[in-house]
Design a protein around this motif. Structure first.
Motif, PDB file in Angstrom:
ATOM      1  N   ASN A 100      12.095 -92.867  12.185  1.00 16.47           N
ATOM      2  CA  ASN A 100      12.678 -91.957  11.351  1.00 16.47           C
ATOM      3  C   ASN A 100      11.601 -90.690  11.092  1.00 16.47           C
ATOM      4  O   ASN A 100      10.578 -90.797  10.883  1.00 16.47           O
ATOM      5  CB  ASN A 100      12.935 -92.559  10.053  1.00 16.47           C
ATOM      6  CG  ASN A 100      13.999 -93.705   9.928  1.00 16.47           C
ATOM      7  OD1 ASN A 100      14.980 -93.260  10.044  1.00 16.47           O
ATOM      8  ND2 ASN A 100      13.457 -94.918   9.982  1.00 16.47           N
ATOM      9  N   HIS A 153      11.092 -87.048   9.344  1.00 10.70           N
ATOM     10  CA  HIS A 153      11.348 -86.220   8.321  1.00 10.70           C
ATOM     11  C   HIS A 153      10.984 -84.714   8.569  1.00 10.70           C
ATOM     12  O   HIS A 153       9.547 -84.778   8.755  1.00 10.70           O
ATOM     13  CB  HIS A 153      10.736 -86.827   6.963  1.00 10.70           C
ATOM     14  CG  HIS A 153      11.034 -86.011   5.779  1.00 10.70           C
ATOM     15  ND1 HIS A 153      12.441 -85.984   5.266  1.00 10.70           N
ATOM     16  CD2 HIS A 153      10.240 -85.252   4.836  1.00 10.70           C
ATOM     17  CE1 HIS A 153      12.236 -85.170   4.145  1.00 10.70           C
ATOM     18  NE2 HIS A 153      10.953 -84.930   4.026  1.00 10.70           N
ATOM     19  N   PRO A 203      11.091 -81.436   6.661  1.00  9.95           N
ATOM     20  CA  PRO A 203      11.519 -80.677   5.758  1.00  9.95           C
ATOM     21  C   PRO A 203      11.552 -79.196   5.934  1.00  9.95           C
ATOM     22  O   PRO A 203      10.634 -78.581   6.649  1.00  9.95           O
ATOM     23  CB  PRO A 203      10.576 -80.796   4.410  1.00  9.95           C
ATOM     24  CG  PRO A 203       9.399 -81.440   5.177  1.00  9.95           C
ATOM     25  CD  PRO A 203       9.884 -82.166   6.458  1.00  9.95           C
ATOM     26  N   VAL A 227      13.319 -77.447   8.098  1.00 12.95           N
ATOM     27  CA  VAL A 227      13.807 -77.062   9.321  1.00 12.95           C
ATOM     28  C   VAL A 227      15.234 -77.323   9.414  1.00 12.95           C
ATOM     29  O   VAL A 227      15.761 -78.346   8.823  1.00 12.95           O
ATOM     30  CB  VAL A 227      13.132 -78.080  10.346  1.00 12.95           C
ATOM     31  CG1 VAL A 227      13.484 -77.711  11.660  1.00 12.95           C
ATOM     32  CG2 VAL A 227      11.582 -77.753  10.212  1.00 12.95           C
ATOM     33  N   ASP A 228      15.945 -76.313   9.736  1.00 11.41           N
ATOM     34  CA  ASP A 228      17.460 -76.223   9.919  1.00 11.41           C
ATOM     35  C   ASP A 228      17.839 -77.341  10.685  1.00 11.41           C
ATOM     36  O   ASP A 228      17.101 -78.142  11.622  1.00 11.41           O
ATOM     37  CB  ASP A 228      17.742 -74.919  10.678  1.00 11.41           C
ATOM     38  CG  ASP A 228      19.156 -74.934  11.064  1.00 11.41           C
ATOM     39  OD1 ASP A 228      20.123 -74.817  10.291  1.00 11.41           O
ATOM     40  OD2 ASP A 228      19.692 -75.288  12.204  1.00 11.41           O
ATOM     41  N   GLU A 229      18.664 -78.086  10.177  1.00  7.01           N
ATOM     42  CA  GLU A 229      19.296 -79.379  10.849  1.00  7.01           C
ATOM     43  C   GLU A 229      19.643 -79.434  12.364  1.00  7.01           C
ATOM     44  O   GLU A 229      19.336 -80.410  12.923  1.00  7.01           O
ATOM     45  CB  GLU A 229      20.628 -79.946  10.003  1.00  7.01           C
ATOM     46  CG  GLU A 229      20.963 -81.314  10.619  1.00  7.01           C
ATOM     47  CD  GLU A 229      21.948 -81.960   9.574  1.00  7.01           C
ATOM     48  OE1 GLU A 229      22.490 -83.134  10.056  1.00  7.01           O
ATOM     49  OE2 GLU A 229      22.340 -81.430   8.514  1.00  7.01           O
ATOM     50  N   ALA A 230      20.145 -78.289  12.729  1.00  3.50           N
ATOM     51  CA  ALA A 230      20.535 -78.410  14.121  1.00  3.50           C
ATOM     52  C   ALA A 230      19.230 -77.928  15.075  1.00  3.50           C
ATOM     53  O   ALA A 230      18.971 -78.693  16.167  1.00  3.50           O
ATOM     54  CB  ALA A 230      21.489 -77.246  14.427  1.00  3.50           C
ATOM     55  N   ALA A 236      16.207 -79.139  14.016  1.00  7.14           N
ATOM     56  CA  ALA A 236      15.550 -80.213  13.887  1.00  7.14           C
ATOM     57  C   ALA A 236      15.950 -81.420  14.886  1.00  7.14           C
ATOM     58  O   ALA A 236      15.143 -82.049  15.562  1.00  7.14           O
ATOM     59  CB  ALA A 236      15.531 -80.965  12.517  1.00  7.14           C
ATOM     60  N   ALA A 237      17.351 -81.465  14.924  1.00 14.91           N
ATOM     61  CA  ALA A 237      18.117 -82.376  15.907  1.00 14.91           C
ATOM     62  C   ALA A 237      17.549 -82.158  17.389  1.00 14.91           C
ATOM     63  O   ALA A 237      17.363 -83.024  17.869  1.00 14.91           O
ATOM     64  CB  ALA A 237      19.514 -82.494  15.532  1.00 14.91           C
ATOM     65  N   ARG A 267      15.436 -84.514  19.716  1.00 14.46           N
ATOM     66  CA  ARG A 267      15.868 -85.107  21.010  1.00 14.46           C
ATOM     67  C   ARG A 267      14.961 -84.689  22.042  1.00 14.46           C
ATOM     68  O   ARG A 267      14.608 -85.808  22.937  1.00 14.46           O
ATOM     69  CB  ARG A 267      17.449 -84.425  21.289  1.00 14.46           C
ATOM     70  CG  ARG A 267      17.798 -84.743  22.592  1.00 14.46           C
ATOM     71  CD  ARG A 267      19.227 -83.878  22.707  1.00 14.46           C
ATOM     72  NE  ARG A 267      18.604 -82.475  23.214  1.00 14.46           N
ATOM     73  CZ  ARG A 267      18.981 -81.279  22.518  1.00 14.46           C
ATOM     74  NH1 ARG A 267      19.880 -81.452  21.563  1.00 14.46           N
ATOM     75  NH2 ARG A 267      18.504 -80.088  23.023  1.00 14.46           N
TER      76      ARG A 267
END
Length: 164
Positions: free
Chosen positions: A124, A126, A128, A130-133, A135-136, A140
């Motif tokens: 997991n 975390h 904080p 960072v834009d979700e896209a 970060a994803a 990856r």
């Protein structure tokens, strides 16, 4: 003592050789201790003396607890490696991840394939702020880079040999 620094961005350069090129190797020996059992009362000692850990079987597995165990050590190693790879990639991309954290949970359990034992890992991350896209994509790419993630996904070259 030198101030710790992250590794060079050169670690991200692709290697083009034909054979595995070791950059560092760690060697740890476990002895059985009082119970003559590495998990129950072992001592783990690195060849350079920097790691010296008493191993104890956790209460959940019938032990007395009171020390660390292989699953905790593996979780710590996996989390540290993943965090390091994440930080390298984020640095190269100019993404600030100063408050990033990686939590790895290693579960020891029964293997339905052979009826013996296996491990599972939950990772997991975390990130904080960072834009979700972004970060994803970073996670990856980190999963592709991190040797522990690669090992967990595809296995590891392992040679088991008796030495006398």
């Amino acid at each position: 003592m030198r101030k710790p620094r992250p590794p060079s961005q050169a670690f991200l350069d692709k290697y083009r050789g034909r054979d595995f090129q070791p950059l560092y190797a760690a060697s740890v020996t476990v002895r059985g201790g009082e119970a003559e059992h590495g998990r129950a009362s072992g001592i783990a000692m690195s060849d350079d003396g920097e790691l010296a850990v008493e191993l104890r079987l956790p209460v959940e597995l019938g032990g007395a607890g009171g020390g660390t165990n292989p699953e905790q050590l593996f979780a710590a190693s996996y989390a540290a490696c993943f965090h390091g790879a994440l930080a390298l990639l984020a640095g190269r991309a100019g993404i600030a991840v100063a408050d990033a954290s990686v939590t790895v949970t290693i579960a020891f359990g029964r293997d339905p394939v052979d009826g013996l034992f296996t491990l599972s890992a939950d990772v997991n991350i975390h990130l904080p702020g960072v834009d979700e896209a972004v970060a994803a994509a970073l996670v990856r790419d980190t999963e592709r880079l991190c040797p522990y993630a690669k090992m967990a996904r595809g296995g590891i070259d392992s040679v088991v040999a008796l030495t006398q």
